[in-house]
Design a protein around this motif. Structure first.
Motif, PDB file in Angstrom:
ATOM      1  N   ARG A 263       0.812  -1.219   0.000  1.00 16.16           N
ATOM      2  CA  ARG A 263       0.000   0.000   0.000  1.00 16.16           C
ATOM      3  C   ARG A 263       0.843   1.264   0.000  1.00 16.16           C
ATOM      4  NH1 ARG A 263      -5.527  -1.058   3.396  1.00 16.16           N
ATOM      5  NH2 ARG A 263      -5.867  -3.201   2.758  1.00 16.16           N
ATOM      6  N   LEU A 264       2.127   1.100   0.231  1.00 13.49           N
ATOM      7  CA  LEU A 264       3.053   2.226   0.149  1.00 13.49           C
ATOM      8  C   LEU A 264       4.150   1.868  -0.834  1.00 13.49           C
ATOM      9  CD1 LEU A 264       3.506   3.168   3.918  1.00 13.49           C
ATOM     10  CD2 LEU A 264       2.485   4.611   2.173  1.00 13.49           C
ATOM     11  N   PRO A 265       4.673   2.821  -1.584  1.00 12.54           N
ATOM     12  CA  PRO A 265       5.785   2.520  -2.489  1.00 12.54           C
ATOM     13  C   PRO A 265       7.018   2.091  -1.701  1.00 12.54           C
ATOM     14  CG  PRO A 265       5.404   4.889  -2.328  1.00 12.54           C
ATOM     15  CD  PRO A 265       4.257   4.223  -1.641  1.00 12.54           C
ATOM     16  N   SER A 266       7.791   1.179  -2.256  1.00 12.02           N
ATOM     17  CA  SER A 266       8.984   0.691  -1.552  1.00 12.02           C
ATOM     18  C   SER A 266      10.060   1.766  -1.479  1.00 12.02           C
ATOM     19  CB  SER A 266       9.538  -0.555  -2.242  1.00 12.02           C
ATOM     20  OG  SER A 266       9.810  -0.284  -3.605  1.00 12.02           O
ATOM     21  N   ALA A 267      10.079   2.661  -2.460  1.00 12.08           N
ATOM     22  CA  ALA A 267      11.053   3.759  -2.447  1.00 12.08           C
ATOM     23  C   ALA A 267      10.556   4.870  -1.522  1.00 12.08           C
ATOM     24  CB  ALA A 267      11.252   4.297  -3.849  1.00 12.08           C
ATOM     25  N   TRP A 268      11.487   5.582  -0.928  1.00 15.25           N
ATOM     26  CA  TRP A 268      11.110   6.687  -0.062  1.00 15.25           C
ATOM     27  C   TRP A 268      12.105   7.825  -0.256  1.00 15.25           C
ATOM     28  CZ3 TRP A 268      14.906   7.889   3.510  1.00 15.25           C
ATOM     29  CH2 TRP A 268      15.841   6.875   3.778  1.00 15.25           C
ATOM     30  N   THR A 269      11.666   9.007   0.041  1.00  9.78           N
ATOM     31  CA  THR A 269      12.526  10.179  -0.077  1.00  9.78           C
ATOM     32  C   THR A 269      12.894  10.682   1.314  1.00  9.78           C
ATOM     33  OG1 THR A 269      10.583  11.614  -0.186  1.00  9.78           O
ATOM     34  CG2 THR A 269      11.525  10.871  -2.275  1.00  9.78           C
ATOM     35  N   SER A 270      14.082  11.210   1.440  1.00  5.56           N
ATOM     36  CA  SER A 270      14.551  11.714   2.728  1.00  5.56           C
ATOM     37  C   SER A 270      13.764  12.944   3.149  1.00  5.56           C
ATOM     38  CB  SER A 270      16.036  12.073   2.657  1.00  5.56           C
ATOM     39  OG  SER A 270      16.814  10.943   2.352  1.00  5.56           O
TER      40      SER A 270
END
Length: 342
Positions: free
Chosen positions: A113-120
């Motif tokens: 349900r959340l993208p595996s990539a994330w931004t700082s």
């Protein structure tokens, strides 16, 4: 691992099973409603525990017991099978000692349900007037957490947000009380229901459908306003979980002469609005108050930024040790202190 009745009490009081005791000091509240989950985690009994959060029920016990809490973006984690309280606000999240401990379980709950990539998270706003409204030792501890955030390379701005939060909170209380009364209406005639809880539920019956509908309809505009005016160019907002120090249990026991109804309201004063917005939040320990009890700070992010919040929490905890302290109330029961502090 007990919790409060119907998950509708913020201190940890339970008229049937008694209150959950705080591992830091048994005379003080553990926070609620996910009381036992926080106490079990803080004492080292479990690594991770589930909890619900309708108006602060993960973050308040995290503050009181000195652990880390994740309140997810609304709708990210399924609430199927959980007893509802106010469905518009209800979420299921986690309590652990550290953000690192939480990440594997987070991946199970959040799934795809959340993208595996994330931004700082590179920029955050300190809600300055909210911080200043907290009791002095709470404010000092949060200041330590803010300093640790800067050491992680986060650029900080300071804004005023108390009036905005209070305006959102009007709607959060309407939705919470009205929906709780409607969900649990059939229980009001149950003679075994605690009288204080019955009165709390009954309050929602005075809120008519039109008033509830208006608050529900305001949700999207309230969220947009908070993002545009408070967060603005920032990725997250920083504020205390609680305005007050963890109170003694007698202040939250309706049968005690020292009971103060205002204390119950104050416990969730700075948490309820986040549920109304549907935003994610992580609560992390940032020090101790002048009674030697833990203090936590909230990191509130934009919808869907859950992974980024946990990554920032983990970065702060890599430079601090507040989350790793052994609670003084159970220290004599811990055979190997390294098991908790490692």
């Amino acid at each position: 691992t007990a919790m409060t009745e119907l998950a509708y009490e913020p201190s940890g009081y339970n008229s049937v099973r008694g209150r959950t005791r705080n591992p830091w000091n048994l005379d003080y509240i553990s926070g609620g409603s996910s009381s036992g989950s926080a106490a079990a985690t803080a004492s080292g009994t479990v690594v991770a525990a589930l909890g619900s959060d309708t108006g602060g029920s993960l973050r308040i016990p995290a503050h009181c017991c000195g652990v880390t809490a994740w309140k997810p973006t609304f709708g990210i984690v399924s609430v199927s099978g959980a007893l509802p309280l106010a469905p518009t606000l209800d979420v299921i999240g986690l309590l652990t000692r550290s953000a690192d401990d939480m990440l594997p379980v987070f991946d199970v709950l959040a799934g795809d349900r959340l993208p595996s990539a994330w931004t700082s998270i590179n920029r955050a706003v300190v809600l300055n007037d909210v911080l200043e409204a907290a009791e002095p030792s709470v404010c000092r501890a949060c200041g330590q957490g803010i300093d640790a955030m800067e050491l992680c390379g986060v650029k900080l701005d300071r804004v005023k947000a108390l009036s905005v939060i209070e305006a959102i909170d009007v709607h959060s209380l309407i939705v919470m009380q009205a929906e709780a009364a409607r969900v649990h209406y059939s229980r009001l005639d149950d003679s075994t229901l605690d009288a204080t809880l019955r009165r709390r539920l009954s309050k929602g019956l005075a809120i008519d459908d039109a008033t509830l509908a208006a608050s529900l309809a305001a949700r999207s505009s309230l969220a947009a306003e908070f993002e545009n005016t408070i967060l603005a160019n920032a990725d997250a907002a920083l504020l205390p979980v609680m305005a007050i120090r963890t109170p003694p249990a007698v202040e939250t026991d309706p049968a005690s002469p020292a009971f103060r109804a205002r204390t119950l309201y104050d416990l969730s004063r700075f948490t309820r609005f986040v549920n109304m917005l549907g935003f994610p939040a992580v609560a992390i320990p940032v020090g101790f108050d002048d009674r030697g009890l833990p203090v936590a700070m909230q990191i509130v992010g934009r919808p869907g930024s859950d992974r980024s919040l946990l990554a920032l929490a983990a970065a702060v905890q890599s430079k601090t040790d507040w989350h790793a302290r052994v609670p003084t109330g159970v220290a004599d029961l811990v055979a190997d202190m390294g098991e908790l502090t490692a």
